[in-house]
Design a protein around this motif. Structure first.
Motif, short mmCIF file in Angstrom:
data_model
loop_
_atom_site.label_atom_id
_atom_site.label_comp_id
_atom_site.label_asym_id
_atom_site.label_seq_id
_atom_site.Cartn_x
_atom_site.Cartn_y
_atom_site.Cartn_z
N LEU A 174 40.03 36.35 37.02
CA LEU A 174 40.10 35.99 38.43
C LEU A 174 40.91 34.71 38.50
N MET A 185 42.93 39.53 31.42
CA MET A 185 42.84 39.68 32.87
C MET A 185 41.71 38.80 33.36
N ILE A 231 43.05 39.13 41.23
CA ILE A 231 42.77 39.45 39.83
C ILE A 231 44.12 39.43 39.12
N GLU A 232 44.26 38.49 38.17
CA GLU A 232 45.58 38.16 37.63
C GLU A 232 45.62 38.34 36.11
N TRP A 233 46.81 38.38 35.61
CA TRP A 233 47.01 38.30 34.17
C TRP A 233 46.89 36.85 33.73
N PRO A 287 48.10 38.64 43.67
CA PRO A 287 46.78 39.25 43.42
C PRO A 287 45.72 38.22 43.05
#
Lengths: 793, 339
Positions: free
Chosen positions: B167, B165, B134-136, B132
């Motif tokens: 980018l 969270m 958008i990541e942790w 993803p």
């Protein structure tokens, strides 16, 4: 990090050319960015001595000087400077010379007298009063006793403006290399030369520091060590040339001996130092503590800064006098009347300094060093070094002893020594002896197969880190590369192949691929006329965007494609057909990552474009992907699209996308002066519905029968309805149905239209007779009559 | 009759020799072989001959007919050939007039180069992984040995969505995701968009692309890394390309390096493209840090691995000598249609 070649040689002498020095340092892990030579552009400037000074006969401002430059005859130079006297040694720019800034100097006549060159000021040598405090700014630079006054000598050598400075890129894991001595350590290891440590032995002292100052640490989790020393009878004056030139080469201005010593030690050893006037320390006691809520400090730069309890300060009995590791308070500087000063050499927690510096918006040389985590073992050594320099420069009388508060000693990192592991991990074969040799050069200690990591190497914690030390000194270039081996299964997944196919198809259908930003302005939703309660306005929001126009993650690809069309239209490209497999980001709350879905998006404007052109492209695309059972149904209520020229695209009744003309009001918002058409189709839906394997159908054995069918019906009846009825009525035998004309006008009643199809019918097991074909048409007509469509006569 | 036939033959021969068009030829055919043609009329008289003469005359008449037909056929071919010849002469066109275009579209230059890179690695047995955008924070930083407040976070100015969270600033989090979901041998590349809060200029963009590589197996060494990077460089820039690994630092690899390739413009002699260094920096790489393997659920006592990360924009700028990154995202067709 700038490394003065002159300074480096105080500790080690690589003994190689600059080129080899740079290459070898890069190869052993200290990356060289470049180098420069001081005074590089100065040419043909030498030391001269004023022999005679005469007024210029035609000017009351100019002087005619006779200058001895060590040749048999003196030269004559006309100057406008007023600070010269006979016997002065000065820089002489000869005929055909170059001064700072690239300016060429030639022989010239000044009011009728020939001048063989020019006498130079500091500025013309690229220097300032910081470099030679005894010079004056608006006159010729008269060389002092710290310069080499050999007549005719190149001025750069004479005044020490000839250092070679190498610039290094130091990675954040190696704060120890942000110092001259740290780089000297690497250089000595790289070139296998001796390393000489800076002097830290004091000559003699008087008195006892504890009688003058006390130190206590109240926040030992943020201040690991605090060392302090006191100097009495401070004698502020300029530093000697050797110190000034080392500072200059490092990009630091010389100020006065005490300030210069703090900077010198910081550059030399990497330990930020702070010197402050003892008379402003109330109660003569230093307390290292967290700031109290509501406390504030005016820092050296004159700005008042509110503090909070997360920030560490250096305080006296009443008030903070410095923000620990960041900047001193306004009275903490060294003034000309400072008599007794305190030298501070401390180690603060990197995270704490970092947070404080961020919160205050104040980043200093000191804070950026502390942020990287400094060696607490260094504090007292650096302090002693500063005191030695005080004595060496006769800058004051060092009081005996130093105060050393060291509540948290750092434990030495011990790593098991496994030379075989390293060899296996890197893919080399370096003997145990050689590995020990490399590590010892870098001041690691090895005893009983255990490695004791030196305190300045906080970055080394694991055997892998040790392996890196071995590898970089063994030489990355000496590691032999291995051919690919092992099992492998390199292939694209079905979905990746499908994506590739879509790209191929879109390009062959004439579209250019674009790549657009994933973020946009929330105003983009207004521009495409999304209603204020639209779900699509619920975007993933960037809390610290670069600007409003890149502040939310898009939930629809349409604004991006319209931006591209708009830019091309306004760049006067006469037509544009573009597509993107765009990702959209649909929020799912703070506890789940957003959904990232791909949408095949295309947009077109062109004098030839219309709805049907783009629809044909979609139809061909779907056909090529093996997607059938496709229907296009009129859609009047999408706010971004033309209400009368837009369709929902469905496959087997499931919506997969939208196609249509962009709403004229949207075009106004995007400043596009032509009609635009676009489609948006879900990539996942395409993938799901695509025919994965194709099966061959036998070629027809029997001839086809063709019939044209012209119908008259109400204008409102969609063509798809007519063709569906025909398909259903004729059934399997209908091989193809093609629309070839739609006509409205004379000979047709006003509210009617004529629609003409060409039908191809074929049977798989016999030749269709005329009668059978006619019968099929008759059946179709019967069904068509139900909705009022009749044969056009 | 025999004389008659022979005179027909000669007459026909004479006439046919002179014909120059299909119409004349047809007229001659009708004159002799038509329904009322001279030879036809003679054949009709055959019945009046003495039965003994008939076969003789019959065969002579056939001979004459075949003779005439043969000439006609030959003549037809000649005339058609000469007609084609003159038509060809008459229909010369101006071949310099532009063709009728059927324009195809164009892939974006970044996609073209990415496909090239993918092909190279597919050929070496790599699969393509994704993760993803958008990541942790955990995957982007912590699992990669970059805890909160680590100075390395400074060099990657991050766009945050919430405290946890963000980018992704690199494609490296895909390493952890792949390791979590698969067992060695692992051999993947992971291309994708990454984000850093850099203001837009000729060499910076808040959005750009990286290609991550990860190989984990038993007995993987730095020699293997060097081998694969050499292969990549030579397939990308030609068989004569040389590589140079320089020690560097990344928190998630140890040892780490940066790879330079010999300048593909000047071959290493020094030119403006390589700023006279002869080398061009292409990527960062290293042995996967044992702690990172552990974070991915892989036992570092059994397995080792290497990773690398390439900037797609950088590869593409060099490949096409493009001097401004903004062109990639402005999408002007005057730019895009060049590729």
């Amino acid at each position: 990090m700038l490394l003065s070649g002159r300074w480096l040689k105080d500790y080690t002498n690589p003994g190689v050319s600059q080129k080899i020095f740079m290459d070898a340092m890069t190869a052993s892990g200290s990356k060289v960015e470049g180098f420069s030579t001081e005074g590089e552009e100065l040419e043909n400037i030498v030391v001269g001595k004023i022999q005679k000074l005469e007024r210029h006969p035609n000017s009351d401002r100019l002087w005619i000087c006779s200058v001895d430059i060590g040749k048999s005859e003196p030269i004559v130079i006309v100057t406008g400077a007023q600070n010269l006297k006979i016997g002065d040694y000065v820089p002489v720019a000869l005929d055909n010379s170059t001064v700072f800034g690239g300016k060429k100097i030639k022989k010239d006549f000044l009011r009728g007298v020939e001048s063989a060159g020019m006498l130079c000021s500091l500025e013309e040598l690229g220097l300032t009063l910081h470099d030679f405090p005894y010079a004056i700014s608006d006159g010729i630079f008269v060389l002092g006793d710290d310069c080499d006054k050999t007549l005719g000598k190149d001025i750069r050598e004479a005044i020490g403006l000839n250092d070679v400075v190498t610039e290094f890129e130091i990675t954040p894991n190696r704060p120890d290399c942000l110092s001259i001595f740290g780089l000297a350590r690497e250089a000595a290891a790289t070139f296998e030369k001796k390393l000489k440590a800076p002097k830290t032995d004091l000559v003699s002292t008087s008195g006892y520091v504890n009688e003058l100052l006390s130190v206590s640490i109240e926040a030992p989790n943020k201040c690991f060590r605090y060392c302090g020393a006191v100097v009495n009878n401070v004698r502020i004056k300029p530093s000697p040339l050797w110190m000034r030139e080392r500072l200059r080469a490092s990009g630091v201005r010389a100020i006065n001996n005490i300030v210069d010593i703090t900077n010198f030690v910081m550059l030399e050893m990497g330990q930020p130092m702070h010197a402050f006037d003892l008379k402003f320390v109330e109660g003569s006691s230093i307390i290292v503590r967290c700031a109290r809520e509501g406390e504030a400090i005016i820092t050296l730069d004159g700005i008042s800064r509110p503090l909070d309890s997360s920030m560490l300060v250096i305080a006296d009995n009443n008030k903070p006098i410095a923000v620990a590791g960041v900047m001193g308070g306004e009275f903490s500087g060294i003034m000309d009347d400072s008599a007794t000063i305190v030298f501070e050499s401390a180690c603060f927690d990197d995270v704490s300094v970092r947070k404080t510096s961020k919160k205050l918006g104040l980043r200093t040389e000191s804070s950026s060093r502390f942020e990287k985590g400094l060696d607490r073992e260094l504090c007292d050594t650096a302090l002693r070094r500063a005191l030695v320099l005080v004595q060496q420069l006769d800058a004051g009388d060092v009081v005996g002893g130093i105060i050393d508060c060291y509540p948290r000693k750092k434990e030495t990192t011990v790593i098991p020594f496994k030379p075989d592991w390293t060899n296996r991990f890197i893919g080399i074969d370096v003997s145990k002896t050689e590995q020990i040799n490399i590590l010892e050069k870098l001041q690691f200690k090895i005893e009983n197969d255990r490695i004791y990591v030196p305190s300045f190497r906080e970055d080394v914690k694991h055997l892998a880190d040790i392996s890196e030390e071995i590898a970089r000194y063994y030489g990355y270039e000496n590691i032999s590369d291995r051919e690919l081996s092992g099992k492998a299964d390199g292939r694209l997944t079905e979905k990746q192949l499908f994506e590739r196919k879509i790209n191929e198809l879109m390009v062959s259908l004439g579209a250019c691929e674009v790549l657009t930003y994933s973020f946009l302005s929330p105003k983009a939703y207004d521009k495409i006329l999304l209603p204020s309660d639209s779900k699509k306005r619920n975007s993933v929001i960037i809390t610290n965007p670069l600007g409003e126009d890149t502040s939310v993650m898009r939930t629809t690809p349409l604004p991006s494609i319209l931006d591209v069309l708009s830019r091309n239209f306004n760049n006067r490209n006469s037509e544009a057909f573009v597509y993107e497999l765009s990702t959209v980001y649909i929020p799912r709350g703070n506890d789940a990552l957003p959904d990232e879905a791909q949408v095949l998006t295309a947009g077109i404007y062109s004098s030839k474009a219309n709805y049907y052109l783009l629809k044909g492209i979609v139809e061909e695309l779907l056909n090529q992907l093996g997607i059938d059972n496709v229907s296009f149904n009129a859609l009047a209520d999408n706010p971004s699209y033309h209400p009368g020229r837009t369709a929902v695209i469905s496959v087997k009744g499931e919506e997969i996308g939208i196609i249509g003309e962009i709403h004229p009001n949207v075009l106004v918002n995007y400043e596009i002066g032509m009609r635009c058409y676009a489609f948006e189709i879900s990539f996942d839906a395409l993938f799901k519905n695509a025919l994965k394997t194709k099966t061959y159908k036998p070629l027809p054995k029997f001839p086809a029968a063709t019939r044209d069918l012209a119908l008259v019906c109400d204008k409102s009846i969609p063509v798809a309805k007519l063709s569906n009825i025909i398909k259903k009525a004729i059934g399997n035998q209908l091989e193809e149905i093609k629309l070839f004309d739609i006509y409205e006008g004379s000979q047709i009643p006003e509210d009617k239209k004529s629609v003409a199809f060409s039908l191809t019918m074929r049977s798989s097991d016999k030749t269709l007779t005329d009668a059978q074909a006619d019968e099929a048409i008759k059946n179709a007509l019967k069904e068509l009559e139900i909705i009022g469509a009749t044969l056009r006569i | 009759m025999k004389l008659q036939l022979e005179s027909i033959r000669n007459a026909a021969k004479d006439l046919l020799e002179k014909v120059s068009s299909k119409q004349e030829l047809e007229a001659v055919r009708i004159k002799f072989l038509g329904k009322k043609g001279e030879l036809t009329l003679i054949l009709r008289q055959m019945g009046s001959l003495h039965p003994e003469e008939r076969p003789k005359m019959g065969s002579l008449a056939n001979e004459v007919r075949e003779y005439i037909e043969a000439i006609i056929e030959k003549k037809t071919e000649e005339i058609e050939a000469s007609e084609r010849e003159s038509r060809i002469k008459a229909e010369t066109i101006d071949v310099t007039v532009p063709g009728i275009l059927h324009p195809l579209g164009h892939r974006h230059p970044l996609s073209i180069v990415l496909d090239e890179v993918k092909e190279i690695f597919l050929g070496m047995g790599f699969k393509i992984a994704t993760g993803p955008e958008i990541e942790w924070d955990y995957y982007n930083f912590e699992a990669l040995n970059i805890p909160k407040n680590h100075p390395a976070r400074d060099t990657q100015d991050t766009f945050y969505i919430t405290d946890n969270m963000l980018l992704r600033t690199q494609t490296s989090p895909v390493q952890i995701r792949v390791m979590e979901h698969s067992q060695p041998p692992i051999r993947i590349i992971a291309p994708g968009r990454v984000y850093r809060s850099d203001a837009i200029d000729a060499t910076h963009s808040p959005l750009f692309h990286q290609i991550e590589g990860l190989v984990v197996d038993k007995g993987v060494t730095m020699g293997d890394l060097k081998g694969i990077l050499m292969q990549f460089a030579q397939r990308m820039y030609g068989d004569n390309t040389k590589i140079r690994l320089r020690p560097h630092h990344f928190p998630f690899t140890e040892p780490s390096c940066e790879m330079d390739v010999s300048c593909f413009r000047c071959g290493g002699a020094g030119c403006p493209m390589c700023k006279n260094e002869g080398w061009i920096e292409i990527l960062g790489a290293g042995m996967v840090h044992p702690k990172v393997l552990e974070n991915g659920g892989i036992n570092p006592d059994i397995y080792s691995g290497y990773a690398f990360g390439v900037g797609l924009e950088r590869l593409t700028l060099f490949k096409y000598s493009i001097d401004d990154m903004r062109l990639f995202f402005e999408n002007d067709l005057k730019f895009l249609t060049q590729f």
